[in-house]
Motif scaffolding. Structure first.
Motif, PDB file in Angstrom:
ATOM      1  N   ARG A 299       0.831  -1.204   0.000  1.00 41.49           N
ATOM      2  CA  ARG A 299       0.000   0.000   0.000  1.00 41.49           C
ATOM      3  C   ARG A 299       0.863   1.251   0.000  1.00 41.49           C
ATOM      4  N   ALA A 300       2.103   1.106   0.501  1.00 44.22           N
ATOM      5  CA  ALA A 300       3.027   2.233   0.575  1.00 44.22           C
ATOM      6  C   ALA A 300       4.437   1.678   0.664  1.00 44.22           C
ATOM      7  N   LYS A 301       5.413   2.558   0.542  1.00 45.49           N
ATOM      8  CA  LYS A 301       6.809   2.162   0.667  1.00 45.49           C
ATOM      9  C   LYS A 301       7.357   2.661   2.002  1.00 45.49           C
ATOM     10  N   ALA A 302       8.263   1.870   2.584  1.00 48.03           N
ATOM     11  CA  ALA A 302       8.870   2.235   3.860  1.00 48.03           C
ATOM     12  C   ALA A 302      10.380   2.182   3.751  1.00 48.03           C
ATOM     13  N   LEU A 303      11.031   3.076   4.478  1.00 48.69           N
ATOM     14  CA  LEU A 303      12.491   3.119   4.535  1.00 48.69           C
ATOM     15  C   LEU A 303      12.907   3.298   5.984  1.00 48.69           C
ATOM     16  N   ALA A 304      13.703   2.363   6.506  1.00 50.88           N
ATOM     17  CA  ALA A 304      14.184   2.430   7.889  1.00 50.88           C
ATOM     18  C   ALA A 304      15.557   3.078   7.927  1.00 50.88           C
ATOM     19  N   ILE A 305      15.717   4.062   8.804  1.00 48.62           N
ATOM     20  CA  ILE A 305      16.999   4.756   8.951  1.00 48.62           C
ATOM     21  C   ILE A 305      17.327   4.871  10.443  1.00 48.62           C
ATOM     22  N   GLN A 306      18.398   4.230  10.852  1.00 53.13           N
ATOM     23  CA  GLN A 306      18.811   4.321  12.251  1.00 53.13           C
ATOM     24  C   GLN A 306      19.197   5.766  12.569  1.00 53.13           C
ATOM     25  N   THR A 307      18.557   6.328  13.582  1.00 55.60           N
ATOM     26  CA  THR A 307      18.735   7.750  13.896  1.00 55.60           C
ATOM     27  C   THR A 307      18.731   7.963  15.396  1.00 55.60           C
ATOM     28  N   ASP A 308      19.696   8.713  15.878  1.00 57.11           N
ATOM     29  CA  ASP A 308      19.723   9.158  17.269  1.00 57.11           C
ATOM     30  C   ASP A 308      19.324  10.631  17.268  1.00 57.11           C
ATOM     31  N   MET A 309      18.159  10.942  17.817  1.00 54.02           N
ATOM     32  CA  MET A 309      17.619  12.290  17.733  1.00 54.02           C
ATOM     33  C   MET A 309      18.413  13.317  18.528  1.00 54.02           C
ATOM     34  N   VAL A 310      19.314  12.896  19.371  1.00 57.11           N
ATOM     35  CA  VAL A 310      20.128  13.861  20.115  1.00 57.11           C
ATOM     36  C   VAL A 310      21.385  14.236  19.333  1.00 57.11           C
ATOM     37  N   LYS A 311      21.572  13.616  18.167  1.00 60.28           N
ATOM     38  CA  LYS A 311      22.716  13.935  17.317  1.00 60.28           C
ATOM     39  C   LYS A 311      22.223  14.701  16.094  1.00 60.28           C
ATOM     40  N   LYS A 312      22.565  15.975  16.045  1.00 60.01           N
ATOM     41  CA  LYS A 312      22.087  16.843  14.968  1.00 60.01           C
ATOM     42  C   LYS A 312      22.452  16.301  13.598  1.00 60.01           C
ATOM     43  N   GLU A 313      23.652  15.726  13.476  1.00 61.06           N
ATOM     44  CA  GLU A 313      24.094  15.192  12.187  1.00 61.06           C
ATOM     45  C   GLU A 313      23.235  14.016  11.751  1.00 61.06           C
ATOM     46  N   ASP A 314      22.840  13.160  12.706  1.00 58.89           N
ATOM     47  CA  ASP A 314      21.955  12.034  12.392  1.00 58.89           C
ATOM     48  C   ASP A 314      20.632  12.530  11.828  1.00 58.89           C
ATOM     49  N   VAL A 315      20.079  13.550  12.467  1.00 59.75           N
ATOM     50  CA  VAL A 315      18.761  14.050  12.074  1.00 59.75           C
ATOM     51  C   VAL A 315      18.834  14.705  10.696  1.00 59.75           C
ATOM     52  N   GLN A 316      19.909  15.419  10.438  1.00 60.25           N
ATOM     53  CA  GLN A 316      20.090  16.048   9.128  1.00 60.25           C
ATOM     54  C   GLN A 316      20.187  14.984   8.036  1.00 60.25           C
ATOM     55  N   GLN A 317      20.956  13.921   8.320  1.00 57.91           N
ATOM     56  CA  GLN A 317      21.103  12.843   7.335  1.00 57.91           C
ATOM     57  C   GLN A 317      19.786  12.112   7.112  1.00 57.91           C
ATOM     58  N   LEU A 318      18.989  11.992   8.158  1.00 58.02           N
ATOM     59  CA  LEU A 318      17.667  11.373   8.044  1.00 58.02           C
ATOM     60  C   LEU A 318      16.832  12.091   6.992  1.00 58.02           C
ATOM     61  N   VAL A 319      16.764  13.401   7.101  1.00 53.69           N
ATOM     62  CA  VAL A 319      15.961  14.188   6.162  1.00 53.69           C
ATOM     63  C   VAL A 319      16.556  14.126   4.760  1.00 53.69           C
ATOM     64  N   GLU A 320      17.873  14.210   4.667  1.00 51.60           N
ATOM     65  CA  GLU A 320      18.524  14.158   3.353  1.00 51.60           C
ATOM     66  C   GLU A 320      18.267  12.827   2.650  1.00 51.60           C
ATOM     67  N   LYS A 321      18.340  11.723   3.407  1.00 45.61           N
ATOM     68  CA  LYS A 321      18.090  10.408   2.808  1.00 45.61           C
ATOM     69  C   LYS A 321      16.630  10.269   2.385  1.00 45.61           C
ATOM     70  N   ALA A 322      15.725  10.826   3.178  1.00 47.25           N
ATOM     71  CA  ALA A 322      14.305  10.775   2.815  1.00 47.25           C
ATOM     72  C   ALA A 322      14.056  11.518   1.506  1.00 47.25           C
ATOM     73  N   ILE A 323      14.654  12.690   1.373  1.00 45.00           N
ATOM     74  CA  ILE A 323      14.471  13.482   0.153  1.00 45.00           C
ATOM     75  C   ILE A 323      15.132  12.795  -1.037  1.00 45.00           C
ATOM     76  N   ASP A 324      16.313  12.227  -0.825  1.00 44.83           N
ATOM     77  CA  ASP A 324      16.994  11.507  -1.916  1.00 44.83           C
ATOM     78  C   ASP A 324      16.167  10.330  -2.417  1.00 44.83           C
ATOM     79  N   THR A 325      15.471   9.661  -1.473  1.00 48.28           N
ATOM     80  CA  THR A 325      14.712   8.458  -1.821  1.00 48.28           C
ATOM     81  C   THR A 325      13.344   8.780  -2.423  1.00 48.28           C
ATOM     82  N   PHE A 326      12.636   9.731  -1.804  1.00 52.27           N
ATOM     83  CA  PHE A 326      11.241   9.965  -2.184  1.00 52.27           C
ATOM     84  C   PHE A 326      10.985  11.329  -2.832  1.00 52.27           C
TER      85      PHE A 326
END
Length: 234
Positions: free
Chosen positions: A55-82
């Motif tokens: 019904r939809a696509k899912a992408l799992a990304i290991q992320t530690d929300m207290v690490k700014k770099e992790d959160v930035q990469q999370l958004v970048e990977k989401a945009i790159d993928t979708f």
């Protein structure tokens, strides 16, 4: 076809509880979901379950929300993928020892880092692309503890008051930009986070109840901004 077909949502704290329920509910409405949490094994299980549903696509990304770099990469990977991020759900949270008399400074710091800084990191990472597109929806999961303080909730309540303040101020900052902000304050929800808490004679909310509140907010017409939702058990 679901109400959110073609949309993309990031959900933090998606490995269990409210976050997991939100991810399933949004995917059920057709949204592609980017699953963020520290526990990658649980995320992978959820990713597989959603992808198998077709019904939809899912992408799992290991992320530690207290690490700014992790959160930035999370958004970048989401945009790159979708291609873009339409919905960002700030759900990751910590509920630790919250009394000041306990003197458990490290536990306070964990709550402050995840509940406040993590929320701000998420907004900071996703907001520029939303503003550029003049479209997007930020959902902040707060708590009724951000409305009321008990003798056992002092520090936790302070962090959730902060989430509500961030939501209120951000909504004003983003007026007429096309980017919407919703603050959702759940009462006691039956999740691993609430184990051993709450009154035994009162039924706790289900995580799915909060997920449905998220879907309600994000499926309103583009000119409607649902600023605040409080969900309590009867």
């Amino acid at each position: 076809m679901g109400q959110l077909q073609g949309k993309t949502a990031i959900i933090t704290g998606a490995s269990s509880g409210i976050g997991l329920a939100i991810a399933k509910e949004l995917a059920g409405e057709g949204a592609n979901v980017v699953l963020a949490a520290r526990r990658i094994e649980r995320l992978k299980d959820l990713e597989s379950e959603i992808n198998q549903s077709e019904r939809a696509k899912a992408l799992a990304i290991q992320t530690d929300m207290v690490k700014k770099e992790d959160v930035q990469q999370l958004v970048e990977k989401a945009i790159d993928t979708f291609g873009n991020v339409d919905i960002f759900v700030n759900n990751a949270g910590q509920m630790r020892e919250a009394t000041i008399r306990s003197g458990k400074v490290e536990e306070w710091e964990q709550m402050i880092d995840v509940n406040i800084k993590g929320v701000l990191y998420g907004i900071n990472a996703v907001l520029p692309s939303m503003l550029e597109r003049e479209s997007g929806h930020i959902i902040n999961i707060a708590s009724v503890s951000g409305l009321e303080v008990t003798k056992m909730s002092t520090v936790y309540s302070a962090t959730k008051y902060a989430v509500r303040a961030i939501s209120t101020g951000l909504e004003k900052e983003l007026a007429r930009t096309g980017v919407r902000v919703t603050n959702i304050s759940p009462g006691m929800v039956d999740t691993p986070l609430s184990t051993g808490r709450g009154s035994s004679d009162r039924k706790k909310l289900e995580a799915a109840d909060i997920a449905k509140a998220v879907v309600y907010a994000v499926t309103q017409p583009s000119y409607v901004n649902v600023n605040e939702i409080t969900v309590r058990p009867v």
